[in-house]
Design an enzyme around this catalytic site. Structure first.
Site, short mmCIF file in Angstrom:
data_model
loop_
_atom_site.label_atom_id
_atom_site.label_comp_id
_atom_site.label_asym_id
_atom_site.label_seq_id
_atom_site.Cartn_x
_atom_site.Cartn_y
_atom_site.Cartn_z
N GLY A 88 1.14 -10.02 19.04
CA GLY A 88 1.71 -9.94 17.69
C GLY A 88 0.84 -9.15 16.71
N LYS A 119 -4.11 3.40 2.64
CA LYS A 119 -5.19 2.60 2.04
C LYS A 119 -6.29 3.51 1.49
CE LYS A 119 -3.93 -1.22 5.02
NZ LYS A 119 -4.02 -1.72 6.39
N GLY A 169 -6.46 -6.59 3.35
CA GLY A 169 -5.95 -7.98 3.34
C GLY A 169 -6.74 -8.87 2.41
N LYS A 178 0.83 -1.23 0.00
CA LYS A 178 0.00 0.00 0.00
C LYS A 178 0.85 1.26 0.00
CE LYS A 178 0.04 -1.75 4.41
NZ LYS A 178 -0.16 -3.09 4.89
N VAL A 220 -5.33 -3.33 0.21
CA VAL A 220 -6.32 -2.74 1.12
C VAL A 220 -7.19 -3.87 1.68
CG1 VAL A 220 -8.25 -1.12 1.36
CG2 VAL A 220 -6.46 -0.66 -0.34
N GLU A 279 3.32 -3.89 15.86
CA GLU A 279 4.78 -3.94 15.74
C GLU A 279 5.41 -3.33 16.99
OE1 GLU A 279 6.40 -4.40 12.51
OE2 GLU A 279 4.54 -4.74 11.42
N GLY A 295 -2.40 -10.64 7.94
CA GLY A 295 -2.03 -12.02 8.25
C GLY A 295 -1.70 -12.78 6.98
N ILE A 305 -9.97 -9.17 2.08
CA ILE A 305 -11.30 -8.68 1.65
C ILE A 305 -11.23 -8.24 0.19
CG2 ILE A 305 -13.11 -6.96 2.08
CD1 ILE A 305 -11.98 -6.67 4.95
N GLU A 348 -4.97 -6.47 -5.08
CA GLU A 348 -6.10 -6.78 -4.18
C GLU A 348 -5.69 -6.76 -2.71
OE1 GLU A 348 -9.62 -7.52 -5.21
OE2 GLU A 348 -9.39 -6.72 -3.20
N1 LIG Z 1 1.85 -8.73 6.94
C1 LIG Z 1 0.58 -8.51 6.60
O1 LIG Z 1 -0.37 -8.95 7.25
C2 LIG Z 1 0.27 -7.71 5.35
C3 LIG Z 1 -1.07 -7.49 4.97
C4 LIG Z 1 -1.37 -6.80 3.79
C5 LIG Z 1 -0.32 -6.32 3.03
N2 LIG Z 1 0.97 -6.53 3.43
C6 LIG Z 1 2.05 -6.00 2.58
O2 LIG Z 1 2.79 -7.09 2.06
C7 LIG Z 1 4.14 -6.70 1.86
C8 LIG Z 1 5.06 -7.68 2.57
O3 LIG Z 1 4.77 -7.65 3.97
P1 LIG Z 1 5.35 -8.76 4.96
O4 LIG Z 1 4.55 -8.62 6.21
O5 LIG Z 1 5.42 -10.08 4.29
O6 LIG Z 1 6.82 -8.20 5.21
P2 LIG Z 1 8.09 -9.02 5.70
O7 LIG Z 1 7.68 -10.17 6.54
O8 LIG Z 1 9.04 -8.03 6.29
O9 LIG Z 1 8.71 -9.61 4.36
C9 LIG Z 1 9.42 -8.85 3.42
C10 LIG Z 1 10.58 -9.69 2.94
O10 LIG Z 1 11.22 -9.02 1.86
C11 LIG Z 1 12.61 -9.03 2.09
N3 LIG Z 1 13.24 -7.88 1.45
C12 LIG Z 1 13.21 -6.58 1.82
N4 LIG Z 1 13.92 -5.82 0.97
C13 LIG Z 1 14.43 -6.66 0.05
C14 LIG Z 1 15.27 -6.48 -1.09
N5 LIG Z 1 15.74 -5.27 -1.43
N6 LIG Z 1 15.60 -7.56 -1.83
C15 LIG Z 1 15.13 -8.79 -1.49
N7 LIG Z 1 14.35 -9.02 -0.42
C16 LIG Z 1 13.99 -7.98 0.33
C17 LIG Z 1 12.74 -8.95 3.60
O11 LIG Z 1 14.00 -9.36 4.02
P3 LIG Z 1 14.56 -8.82 5.46
O12 LIG Z 1 13.60 -9.35 6.49
O13 LIG Z 1 15.91 -9.40 5.54
O14 LIG Z 1 14.53 -7.32 5.38
C18 LIG Z 1 11.62 -9.91 4.03
O15 LIG Z 1 12.05 -11.25 4.04
C19 LIG Z 1 4.25 -5.26 2.38
O16 LIG Z 1 4.11 -4.36 1.31
C20 LIG Z 1 3.06 -5.14 3.31
O17 LIG Z 1 2.58 -3.80 3.43
C21 LIG Z 1 1.29 -7.21 4.54
#
Ligand SMILES: NC(=O)c1ccc[n+]([C@@H]2O[C@H](COP(=O)([O-])OP(=O)(O)OC[C@H]3O[C@@H](n4cnc5c(N)ncnc54)[C@H](OP(=O)(O)O)[C@@H]3O)[C@@H](O)[C@H]2O)c1
Length: 430
Positions: free
Chosen positions: A187, A205, A134, A105, A132, A190, A302, A136, A129
């Site tokens: 959890g 969003k 998750g 986002k 915004v 953050e 999630g 939904i 999708e």
């Molecule tokens: N978590 C949720 O519930 C959720 C929900 C909706 C949308 N999102 C979106 O989904 C995306 C991912 O979220 P996430 O929660 O999965 O984050 P995450 O757990 O931090 O995963 C991101 C991964 O990408 C890696 N990374 C970062 N920079 C990189 C680079 N330059 N080259 C290669 N790998 C790289 C990170 O490595 P390091 O850990 O070593 O930095 C990490 O393993 C975000 O845009 C977030 O806003 C997340």
């Protein structure tokens, strides 16, 4: 069966969730869609951490170029988050003829229009999708389901962390700090929760929903955003006594050819559908001129729900490719029915206000006198029991007033010698 090759960048929470779903459901998805989705490359900075899914080592790489420039890859899926290098990845993937999927986002609220326009120019798809709400399916609903409608109103509870905190405060009478600590221990928040509790994540969003629903480009810095740290348990209790709940709402509201965009804690009537949306759940209320009122409810974050949304984008693009469509639909239609975004000063709404004043005759007269000077009329006032020595909370509900007038009035009231704390103002909707 047509095989579609996918490269994933970011093997964290969502990346691993997507890989797990695509691997475990490959046959199931192929049966449903008629396309075989094949992961050919997974890129992450960190290849050492154990992930919740096993993949052959040969799929893994630290080099983003191995995804962007692999001629066999049809779809690049960016799940690393952040602005840079995510934006470069999006543009470079498109320039290399690859369709693009993201859950990011922050990226889309900053550079969505540029990415969508390039994709359209090149005849490529962008799936977003999961950006915004998750799991939904709100993006598809607004883009496709409501294509015939003029959207009049969107109210979103789009941040699970802040909704969880407000729910805990309401249900257990906890202060903000204690509720935040519980969210962190579970959890849901953050270690640094600032983006969630400041309303910043909701503004990202809302910016995407505004582009999609109203064709207006509003960067988060141009969206009025107010966090929730000033809300006290007593505000939730007083609101409740008057038949309202307090939610952190992302609001997009059309009036004529102008649009209000704002994120702030909001009183909503207990009978409104959104007032029962609790814990980490998200909900988005959409009102269109043909469809009327609609509510979308579900898990806004999630690994499992978010990867469901990402996989739905991948499958949808895979089906488009397999049909051999050379001209794909626009990701977002930039409509011309909104001319401008209203400033916060221009909005008209009702207000809940909590004053903390010295318990002394004449205080109410002073407050109401200043409100009257700015044309603000009071709908309801209650003087509560003293909270601390000599300081008494005065709770007011006003009729509709102009924000600019309310700001001026509160500025004058807050410096009265009888006032012990800055007043708390919460806007009312619904
Ligand atoms: N978590 C949720 O519930 C959720 C929900 C909706 C949308 N999102 C979106 O989904 C995306 C991912 O979220 P996430 O929660 O999965 O984050 P995450 O757990 O931090 O995963 C991101 C991964 O990408 C890696 N990374 C970062 N920079 C990189 C680079 N330059 N080259 C290669 N790998 C790289 C990170 O490595 P390091 O850990 O070593 O930095 C990490 O393993 C975000 O845009 C977030 O806003 C997340």
């Amino acid at each position: 069966m047509k095989k579609i090759n996918v490269g994933i960048i970011g093997f964290g929470t969502i990346g691993a969730g997507v890989v797990k779903a695509l691997k475990a459901r490959r046959r199931f998805l192929a049966d449903k869609s008629g396309v075989d989705i094949n992961i050919v490359r997974i890129c992450d900075k960190d290849l050492k951490t154990r992930r919740p899914v096993n993949v052959p080592k040969k799929l893994l790489t630290k080099l983003i170029g191995k995804v962007l420039y692999d001629p066999s890859i049809d779809v690049v899926v960016e799940l690393m988050g952040g602005l840079r290098p995510a934006k470069d990845i999006a543009l470079e993937a498109l320039r290399n003829g690859k369709h693009f999927v993201t859950a990011n986002k922050a990226l889309l609220s900053d550079s969505g229009r540029e990415i969508f326009e390039l994709a359209h120019k090149l005849g490529l798809c962008v799936g977003f999708e999961a950006s915004v709400g998750g799991g939904i399916p709100i993006i598809r609903a607004i883009k496709e389901g409501f294509v015939a409608d003029h959207i009049d109103l969107v109210y979103g509870i789009v941040n699970g962390t802040s909704n969880f905190i407000l729910t805990k405060m309401a249900e257990e009478g906890l202060g903000f700090g204690d509720a935040l600590r519980i969210a962190q221990s579970k959890g849901y928040a953050e270690n640094d929760p600032s983006l969630d509790i400041s309303g910043g994540d909701s503004a990202h969003k809302l910016s995407i929903l505004a582009l999609l629903g109203f064709g207006i480009e509003a960067k988060p810095k141009n969206i009025y955003t107010e966090g929730m740290t000033h809300i006290e348990a007593c505000d939730i209790e007083y609101a409740n006594e008057m038949g309202y709940a307090i939610k952190l709402l992302a609001i997009a509201k059309r009036s004529g050819r102008a649009l209000e965009l704002r994120v702030h804690p909001t009183l909503i009537p207990g009978k409104h559908l959104l007032s029962g949306v609790n814990d980490v759940y998200n909900a988005i209320f959409v009102k269109g001129d043909l469809i009327g009122d609609n509510l979308f409810y579900g898990k806004g974050a999630g690994a499992a729900p978010t990867s469901s949304a990402v996989v739905s984008d991948i499958v949808s693009i895979a089906k488009t490719i397999s049909r051999g469509c050379c001209k794909v639909e626009k990701c977002v239609a930039f409509k011309k029915d909104i001319d401008r975004q209203k400033s916060i000063d221009e909005i008209r709404t009702r207000y809940y206000i909590r004053f903390s004043a010295i318990d002394k005759p004449g205080v109410l007269t002073k407050i109401s006198g200043i409100l009257a000077k700015y044309g603000i009329s009071i709908a309801h006032v209650t003087q509560k029991q003293r909270k601390s020595q000599k300081v008494v909370p005065i709770i007011m509900m006003t009729h509709e007033a102009l924000e600019k007038d309310m700001t001026k009035a509160l500025k004058e009231i807050d410096v009265l010698s009888v006032m012990k704390k800055k007043s708390v103002r919460i806007r009312v909707e619904g």
